[in-house]
Design an enzyme around this catalytic site. Structure first.
Site, PDB file in Angstrom:
ATOM      1  CB  CYS A  55      -4.652   0.395 -20.989  1.00 48.40           C
ATOM      2  SG  CYS A  55      -4.682   2.148 -20.695  1.00 48.40           S
ATOM      3  CG  ASP A  87      -4.060   5.105 -12.884  1.00 44.83           C
ATOM      4  OD1 ASP A  87      -5.155   4.607 -12.600  1.00 44.83           O
ATOM      5  OD2 ASP A  87      -3.028   4.879 -12.239  1.00 44.83           O
ATOM      6  CB  CYS A 128      -4.969   0.273 -17.240  1.00 43.69           C
ATOM      7  SG  CYS A 128      -4.600   1.980 -16.789  1.00 43.69           S
ATOM      8  CG  ASP A 129      -1.035   2.580 -14.380  1.00 46.07           C
ATOM      9  OD1 ASP A 129      -0.624   2.168 -15.471  1.00 46.07           O
ATOM     10  OD2 ASP A 129      -0.897   3.754 -14.014  1.00 46.07           O
ATOM     11  CE  LYS A 130      -2.555   2.499  -9.282  1.00 45.52           C
ATOM     12  NZ  LYS A 130      -2.330   3.142 -10.587  1.00 45.52           N
ATOM     13  CB  CYS A 181       2.671  24.874 -25.405  1.00 51.40           C
ATOM     14  SG  CYS A 181       1.910  23.600 -26.449  1.00 51.40           S
ATOM     15  CB  CYS A 200       1.273   4.782 -20.629  1.00 47.67           C
ATOM     16  SG  CYS A 200      -0.295   5.607 -20.309  1.00 47.67           S
ATOM     17  CD  GLU A 450      -0.862   7.037 -10.520  1.00 43.47           C
ATOM     18  OE1 GLU A 450      -0.400   5.885 -10.398  1.00 43.47           O
ATOM     19  OE2 GLU A 450      -1.156   7.548 -11.622  1.00 43.47           O
ATOM     20  CB  SER A 476       1.680   9.134 -12.879  1.00 41.72           C
ATOM     21  OG  SER A 476       1.951   8.497 -14.098  1.00 41.72           O
TER      22      SER A 476
END
Length: 573
Positions: A55, A87, A128-130, A181, A200, A450, A476
């Site tokens: 990110c 994250d 990235c997110d924050k 899986c 992401c 999250e 998330s």
């Protein structure tokens, strides 16, 4: 110094003008800066670049490219860095407690660097997110001319002839636990899900807040959906450098741009894209910096009348690259403005209004990602606010892609995420249950973690639609399923979620916007009399300090009084 800028009115005069500032200027000479350049406005270029995750890995290069734009516009660029907590790597363990706290540290560190060095303007690069809301919070707090630049999303991975993201890997962990899986498939998927630089790719928190940057007017039009590996990101960085100098010249500041109407616009774009529920946490926090009252319920009110029109993962089919190719955030806002869902009079960093910017966009009827408002994916927004006896201070749920909007069932209670995840891995969660994860709120975590590891594992087990999950923590942007977060008051403060016991019936109605605990009042009163506050393991350091100062989630989980308490604004020193 050019005649465009009056240095004597800018903050940098305190470190560069007059005989008494000779010692300060000596430092600039030491760095090879000329007398002519010292006389120009100083522009802080804040980068959240680092090696912690893809990110952030292109941010420093983009920030350096912005220097050229600042210089061309008549300013002197000054780059500095701040932290991030990524994250995807912090998820599912104690490291996630640092994530939301990092938003405050980012905002604080950018503020302190700008204040300490008396910068006149700010360009912020985040991935990235924050780091996105943290950077924009600093801009609103300082109120110097500012532009926000997103580093761009990752390109989708390819696995078994389909596009995949990191969320597919999290969900594959659940399928592996269920025995559906094989380890070889999980290993193959993890190696291709993230093919390079960028945040992401789905409409998770980073891309949600990148859309907010454009919708609220702090980013250049159609700049944020451009993927990180594209060469045009460098051009965007240079353009941001030039544009911020026009803002300095015209004294257009973030609080001129981010009015209450602009926050409503941003909330509507979150709903229209089926964006992350974290938008309902970060928008109130950003508004708080500007002294604007705008809480979870204001966000939810905007959500109510906004149709879901962007077919983006995790609830839909496409990723950010596809949205960029379809025409970007402004293509989305084109149809929204035409339907009266946006206020086109809001100012933007272009120096023009949102409506004027949108007028330059032609609607593309051939693209498949963004639906016309008249033919939405669903008539109500992709994100819904809830309120009721279990959450008097509100809660939030993403409904994009959900087949059912009502759920009622017996509670299965856990006092931390680890215990819930272990039960999921052991396949010890019954269909029809309402999983409650508490003591994960801003204070109780501390840090409001999250829950993607748990929600993705539920999906991997095939329980994504047959159980609900409720928490005073967060989810998330990659979470899907009937997952309700931000329940307030949180358990650590004795909210109703602290009083829930196994077997209690909880009813959620995302159509009516309600979330209720079906327990008689006298029984709740008896439980409350026996409830005692809990002590966390974090009794020193940053997490202790955060828990000691953080406010409720519905107001943005902020840690200081905000713009309404100011006696002065940094930009006017």
């Amino acid at each position: 110094m050019t005649s465009r800028f009056d240095k004597n009115r800018l903050p940098s005069r305190h470190v560069s003008v007059g005989p008494e500032r000779a010692p300060h200027r000596s430092y600039y000479y030491a760095m090879g800066i000329s007398e002519e350049d010292i006389a120009k406005p100083f522009v802080g270029i804040a980068s959240a670049g680092n090696d912690s995750a893809p990110c952030n890995t292109t941010l420093n290069a983009q920030a350096d490219a912005a220097r050229g734009g600042v210089i061309a516009g008549g300013g002197m660029p000054r780059r500095f860095n701040t932290i991030t907590v990524t994250d995807g790597i912090a998820m599912g363990h104690q490291g996630m407690k640092s994530s939301l706290v990092s938003r405050e540290v980012i905002a604080d560190s950018v503020e302190l660097s700008v204040r300490g060095h008396c910068y006149d303007a700010l360009i912020g690069f985040a991935g990235c997110d924050k780091s996105l809301p943290g950077m924009m919070m600093a801009m609103l707090r300082l109120n110097v001319p500012s532009i926000f630049v997103y580093g761009g999303s990752i390109l989708p991975g390819r696995f078994e002839d389909r596009d995949v993201t990191v969320v597919d890997v999290f969900e594959a962990v659940g399928r592996y636990a269920a025995g559906t899986c094989p380890l070889s498939a999980l290993t193959a998927l993890e190696k291709v899900a993230c093919p390079g630089h960028g945040a992401c790719g789905g409409q998770f928190t980073a891309n949600t807040m990148a859309c907010v940057g454009e919708a609220i007017g702090l980013s250049l039009p159609n700049s944020n959906m451009v993927p990180a590996p594209y060469r045009s990101r460098e051009e965007i960085a240079v353009a941001a450098g030039e544009a911020v100098m026009h803002l300095v010249e015209r004294n257009i500041r973030p609080r001129d741009i981010c009015t209450r109407a602009a926050f409503v616009n941003a909330a509507r774009v979150v709903a229209a894209t089926g964006g992350s529920t974290n938008g309902a946490l970060h928008l109130p926090a950003m508004a708080h910096e500007a002294g604007i009252e705008f809480d979870l319920f204001d966000v939810a009110e905007a959500f109510k009348s906004t149709p879901y029109i962007a077919d983006l993962k995790p609830g839909g089919k496409y990723v950010a690259k596809d949205m960029h190719e379809a025409g970007g955030v402004y293509m989305l806002m084109k149809t929204m403005l035409g339907a009266g869902l946006l206020d086109g009079e809001c100012m933007t960093v272009t120096g023009r209004t949102l409506g004027e910017n949108i007028d330059q966009v032609m609607w593309n009827p051939d693209q498949k990602v963004i639906h016309d408002v008249r033919t939405p994916l669903s008539p109500t927004g992709g994100v819904v606010g809830l309120r009721g006896s279990l959450a008097p201070d509100g809660a939030i749920v993403k409904v994009a892609g959900l087949a059912r909007l009502k759920f009622s069932g017996p509670a299965r209670v856990f006092d931390c995420e680890e215990d819930a995840f272990a039960a999921v891995e052991a396949r010890d969660i019954a269909e029809g249950s309402v999983v409650v994860i508490r003591y994960e709120g801003p204070k109780g975590g501390p840090g409001m973690r999250e829950m993607l590891s748990t929600t993705a594992a539920l999906y991997g087990l095939g329980l994504g639609e047959s159980v609900a999950l409720i928490t005073d923590g967060r989810f998330s942007g990659g979470t899907r399923g009937f997952c309700i977060g931000h329940v307030g008051p949180e358990a650590a403060e004795g909210g109703p979620i602290a009083l829930v016991e196994d077997g209690d019936i909880i009813a959620i109605d995302a159509e009516a916007g309600t979330i209720d605990l079906d327990v008689p009042g006298e029984m709740l009163a008896a439980r409350r009399a026996n409830w005692r506050p809990r002590t966390t393991d974090y009794q020193s350091g940053a997490l202790w300090r955060y828990a000691a100062t953080v406010g409720p989630a519905y107001k943005g989980a902020v840690t200081h009084p905000g713009g309404s308490a100011e006696t002065h604004v940094y930009a006017d020193i």
